[in-house]
Design a protein around this motif. Structure first.
Motif, PDB file in Angstrom:
ATOM      1  N   LEU A   1      -5.380  -7.554  -0.589  1.00 31.09           N
ATOM      2  CA  LEU A   1      -4.946  -7.652   0.809  1.00 31.09           C
ATOM      3  C   LEU A   1      -3.463  -8.027   0.901  1.00 31.09           C
ATOM      4  N   VAL A   2      -3.021  -8.924   0.025  1.00 25.88           N
ATOM      5  CA  VAL A   2      -1.611  -9.310   0.007  1.00 25.88           C
ATOM      6  C   VAL A   2      -0.741  -8.125  -0.405  1.00 25.88           C
ATOM      7  N   VAL A   3      -1.195  -7.385  -1.419  1.00 27.74           N
ATOM      8  CA  VAL A   3      -0.444  -6.207  -1.870  1.00 27.74           C
ATOM      9  C   VAL A   3      -0.258  -5.216  -0.733  1.00 27.74           C
ATOM     10  N   LEU A   4      -1.336  -4.889  -0.042  1.00 25.99           N
ATOM     11  CA  LEU A   4      -1.238  -3.913   1.050  1.00 25.99           C
ATOM     12  C   LEU A   4      -0.387  -4.433   2.199  1.00 25.99           C
ATOM     13  N   ASP A   5      -0.474  -5.727   2.487  1.00 22.36           N
ATOM     14  CA  ASP A   5       0.371  -6.298   3.540  1.00 22.36           C
ATOM     15  C   ASP A   5       1.853  -6.093   3.236  1.00 22.36           C
ATOM     16  N   LYS A   6       2.220  -6.188   1.961  1.00 21.49           N
ATOM     17  CA  LYS A   6       3.622  -6.063   1.570  1.00 21.49           C
ATOM     18  C   LYS A   6       4.046  -4.605   1.411  1.00 21.49           C
ATOM     19  N   VAL A   7       3.164  -3.799   0.825  1.00 21.56           N
ATOM     20  CA  VAL A   7       3.530  -2.430   0.480  1.00 21.56           C
ATOM     21  C   VAL A   7       3.496  -1.496   1.689  1.00 21.56           C
ATOM     22  N   CYS A   8       2.537  -1.680   2.575  1.00 16.94           N
ATOM     23  CA  CYS A   8       2.320  -0.716   3.657  1.00 16.94           C
ATOM     24  C   CYS A   8       3.282  -0.918   4.828  1.00 16.94           C
ATOM     25  N   ASN A   9       4.566  -0.810   4.551  1.00 15.37           N
ATOM     26  CA  ASN A   9       5.558  -0.761   5.618  1.00 15.37           C
ATOM     27  C   ASN A   9       6.732   0.091   5.144  1.00 15.37           C
TER      28      ASN A   9
ATOM     29  N   CYS B   1      -0.251   6.640  -9.728  1.00 12.29           N
ATOM     30  CA  CYS B   1       0.860   6.947  -8.818  1.00 12.29           C
ATOM     31  C   CYS B   1       0.586   6.540  -7.372  1.00 12.29           C
ATOM     32  N   GLY B   2      -0.515   5.822  -7.128  1.00 11.36           N
ATOM     33  CA  GLY B   2      -0.811   5.366  -5.785  1.00 11.36           C
ATOM     34  C   GLY B   2      -0.299   3.972  -5.487  1.00 11.36           C
ATOM     35  N   ILE B   3      -0.579   3.481  -4.289  1.00 13.85           N
ATOM     36  CA  ILE B   3      -0.216   2.135  -3.810  1.00 13.85           C
ATOM     37  C   ILE B   3       1.297   1.924  -3.867  1.00 13.85           C
ATOM     38  N   GLY B   4       2.037   2.886  -3.322  1.00 14.45           N
ATOM     39  CA  GLY B   4       3.484   2.757  -3.164  1.00 14.45           C
ATOM     40  C   GLY B   4       4.319   3.061  -4.383  1.00 14.45           C
TER      41      GLY B   4
ATOM     42  N   GLN C   1     -12.397  -6.974   4.959  1.00  9.71           N
ATOM     43  CA  GLN C   1     -11.025  -6.870   5.445  1.00  9.71           C
ATOM     44  C   GLN C   1     -10.236  -5.828   4.647  1.00  9.71           C
ATOM     45  N   LEU C   2     -10.443  -5.808   3.337  1.00  7.83           N
ATOM     46  CA  LEU C   2      -9.744  -4.846   2.484  1.00  7.83           C
ATOM     47  C   LEU C   2     -10.200  -3.417   2.784  1.00  7.83           C
ATOM     48  N   ALA C   3     -11.496  -3.242   2.971  1.00  8.49           N
ATOM     49  CA  ALA C   3     -12.020  -1.911   3.289  1.00  8.49           C
ATOM     50  C   ALA C   3     -11.369  -1.358   4.552  1.00  8.49           C
ATOM     51  N   GLU C   4     -11.290  -2.184   5.574  1.00  7.89           N
ATOM     52  CA  GLU C   4     -10.675  -1.749   6.840  1.00  7.89           C
ATOM     53  C   GLU C   4      -9.213  -1.376   6.641  1.00  7.89           C
ATOM     54  N   LYS C   5      -8.467  -2.218   5.941  1.00  2.00           N
ATOM     55  CA  LYS C   5      -7.046  -1.978   5.747  1.00  2.00           C
ATOM     56  C   LYS C   5      -6.803  -0.728   4.902  1.00  2.00           C
ATOM     57  N   LEU C   6      -7.582  -0.547   3.860  1.00  2.00           N
ATOM     58  CA  LEU C   6      -7.429   0.621   2.991  1.00  2.00           C
ATOM     59  C   LEU C   6      -7.758   1.909   3.727  1.00  2.00           C
ATOM     60  N   VAL C   7      -8.917   1.941   4.350  1.00  2.00           N
ATOM     61  CA  VAL C   7      -9.366   3.151   5.035  1.00  2.00           C
ATOM     62  C   VAL C   7      -8.398   3.541   6.153  1.00  2.00           C
ATOM     63  N   ASP C   8      -7.939   2.559   6.913  1.00  2.00           N
ATOM     64  CA  ASP C   8      -7.030   2.854   8.025  1.00  2.00           C
ATOM     65  C   ASP C   8      -5.681   3.369   7.529  1.00  2.00           C
TER      66      ASP C   8
ATOM     67  N   TRP D   1       0.651 -14.049  -2.920  1.00  2.00           N
ATOM     68  CA  TRP D   1      -0.470 -13.535  -3.723  1.00  2.00           C
ATOM     69  C   TRP D   1      -1.182 -14.685  -4.427  1.00  2.00           C
ATOM     70  N   ILE D   2      -0.420 -15.578  -5.024  1.00  2.00           N
ATOM     71  CA  ILE D   2      -1.005 -16.731  -5.724  1.00  2.00           C
ATOM     72  C   ILE D   2      -1.828 -17.586  -4.764  1.00  2.00           C
ATOM     73  N   LYS D   3      -1.287 -17.841  -3.585  1.00  2.00           N
ATOM     74  CA  LYS D   3      -1.992 -18.667  -2.600  1.00  2.00           C
ATOM     75  C   LYS D   3      -3.313 -18.027  -2.180  1.00  2.00           C
ATOM     76  N   ALA D   4      -3.278 -16.728  -1.904  1.00  2.00           N
ATOM     77  CA  ALA D   4      -4.487 -16.028  -1.459  1.00  2.00           C
ATOM     78  C   ALA D   4      -5.561 -16.035  -2.545  1.00  2.00           C
ATOM     79  N   VAL D   5      -5.160 -15.753  -3.781  1.00  2.00           N
ATOM     80  CA  VAL D   5      -6.106 -15.705  -4.906  1.00  2.00           C
ATOM     81  C   VAL D   5      -6.657 -17.102  -5.199  1.00  2.00           C
ATOM     82  N   GLU D   6      -5.782 -18.090  -5.164  1.00  2.00           N
ATOM     83  CA  GLU D   6      -6.191 -19.462  -5.443  1.00  2.00           C
ATOM     84  C   GLU D   6      -7.189 -19.975  -4.400  1.00  2.00           C
TER      85      GLU D   6
END
Length: 389
Positions: free
Chosen positions: A290-298, A224-227, A82-89, A57-62
């Protein structure tokens, strides 16, 4: 005390802040200016989903902050696309609008639902049913949507067009349903209202009735969303299909962001100029999300949240003697106690644990989703000692 005195001199008196100045964090632990450590069962009121110091997360934000920190919505930017696509899907929705807070997301949802109804039925079909003990934000309109009387003071006139019904009481919902209702707005778990989960049968009946009458179904998933509950959204526990979903808090794990998701039915309701947000779709916040969704969405991650929620419930049931009730899902837990929740919160703080309240007699737990079992048990031991004291 010098820093706290300075803060009290310059801040408006909107918060009853606890007497610590926090300066850094690591994992699920935070530290104050004196070097004291605290196990964090709050995650910034459900915001710091990945805890503190996540390297990806730090690397992506930085990296994003170095290339493009902000740009007007007159232009496109890559992270938001990229975030819109990942969220909507992942949400199985159709489109998304980005904002910078939960209250702003709920404002957008209200506008979207009302415009859909206005376009199709005219201006007299505009009222929205929300639930008693709900909480939808601090703006004048979202305060009006909030079904708690204590918030309906001082800031008159409030926005018209909201009706409040008792959660999990279907007859009350039916009795307030008339031709002027355009939408129903619900939280799968009422966080600020006492961590009160909706019942599956109630949700099923309400959604079915809304489908019969072309009433827009809005789920406020800000808390209560996002995992947070062990599934991407709280409403996923009910197998419900809303028309609009609002999210914020844990989406970017510490950066301001909100979003309104809608299904195909509402995907073309907003036209250019109907809505906007200066900081919505911010590239840095989008990169963090994007990092959050990559980690949470599994599934493995989600299963770990459910497991940790079960650990909390089992520990409290077996180790705490004076608790009246434990409720919630995943890592969104409410503990009904006999005593004063604010007092317990302060005593927990003095023993190295951060907790939240949700009313005068409810302790609320919203730990980072990445908290490990050792930290969890250590924090629960402190909490039970304080509650049973």
């Amino acid at each position: 005390m010098e820093l706290i005195n300075k803060a009290n001199k310059y801040f408006m008196e909107t918060y009853a802040q606890l007497p610590v100045v926090l300066v850094k964090g690591n994992g699920s632990t935070v530290y104050d200016t004196k070097g004291n450590s605290y196990i964090d069962f709050t995650s910034g009121v459900g915001v710091n989903s990945l805890g503190y110091g996540d390297t990806e997360w730090i690397k992506a934000v930085e990296e994003q902050s170095k290339s493009l920190s902000h740009i007007s919505n007159i232009f496109y930017n890559l992270p938001s696309i990229q975030l819109a696509e990942k969220l909507v899907d992942n949400a199985c929705m159709s489109r998304v609008f980005f904002s910078n807070s939960g209250a702003e997301a709920n404002e957008g949802a209200i506008k979207l639902a009302r415009k859909y109804s206005f376009d199709k039925y005219g201006k007299d079909r505009s009222s929205i049913i929300t639930l008693k003990q709900s909480f939808h934000g601090r703006t004048v309109t979202t305060l009006s949507a909030t079904g708690q009387e204590k918030y309906h003071n001082y800031f008159f006139p409030f926005t018209d067009g909201f009706k409040y019904v008792t959660a999990n009481a279907y007859d009350d919902f039916i009795n307030n349903l008339d031709s002027g209702v355009c939408a129903v707005m619900m939280e799968a778990i009422q966080g600020e209202g006492g961590v009160i989960p909706l019942e599956a049968d109630y949700v099923k009946k309400v959604v079915a009735k809304c489908r019969e009458n072309d009433i827009v179904v809005i789920f406020d998933e800000i808390q209560c969303g996002i995992g947070r509950t062990g599934l991407l959204f709280g409403y996923n526990h009910f197998d419900a299909e809303p028309d609009i979903v609002t999210i914020a808090k844990g989406l970017a794990s510490g950066l301001p962001i909100g979003a309104v998701l809608c299904n195909e039915k509402l995907s073309k309701v907003f036209k250019p100029g109907d809505h906007g947000s200066t900081f919505g779709a911010n590239p840095v916040a989008s990169a963090g999300a994007l990092v959050v969704l990559d980690k949470v969405c599994n599934k493995a991650f989600m299963d770990s949240v459910i497991t940790k929620g079960d650990i909390i419930k089992g520990f409290l049931k077996n180790k705490c003697n004076t608790i009246l009730e434990v409720r919630g899902k995943g890592l969104m837990i409410g503990i009904q106690i006999q005593g004063n929740a604010a007092k317990i919160q302060k005593e927990a703080l003095s023993n190295g644990l951060l907790v939240l309240t949700a009313g005068p007699d409810v302790i609320r737990l919203l730990p980072p989703l990445i908290i490990n079992e050792g930290e969890l048990v250590k924090g629960l031991e402190i909490l039970c000692q304080v509650i049973d004291k």
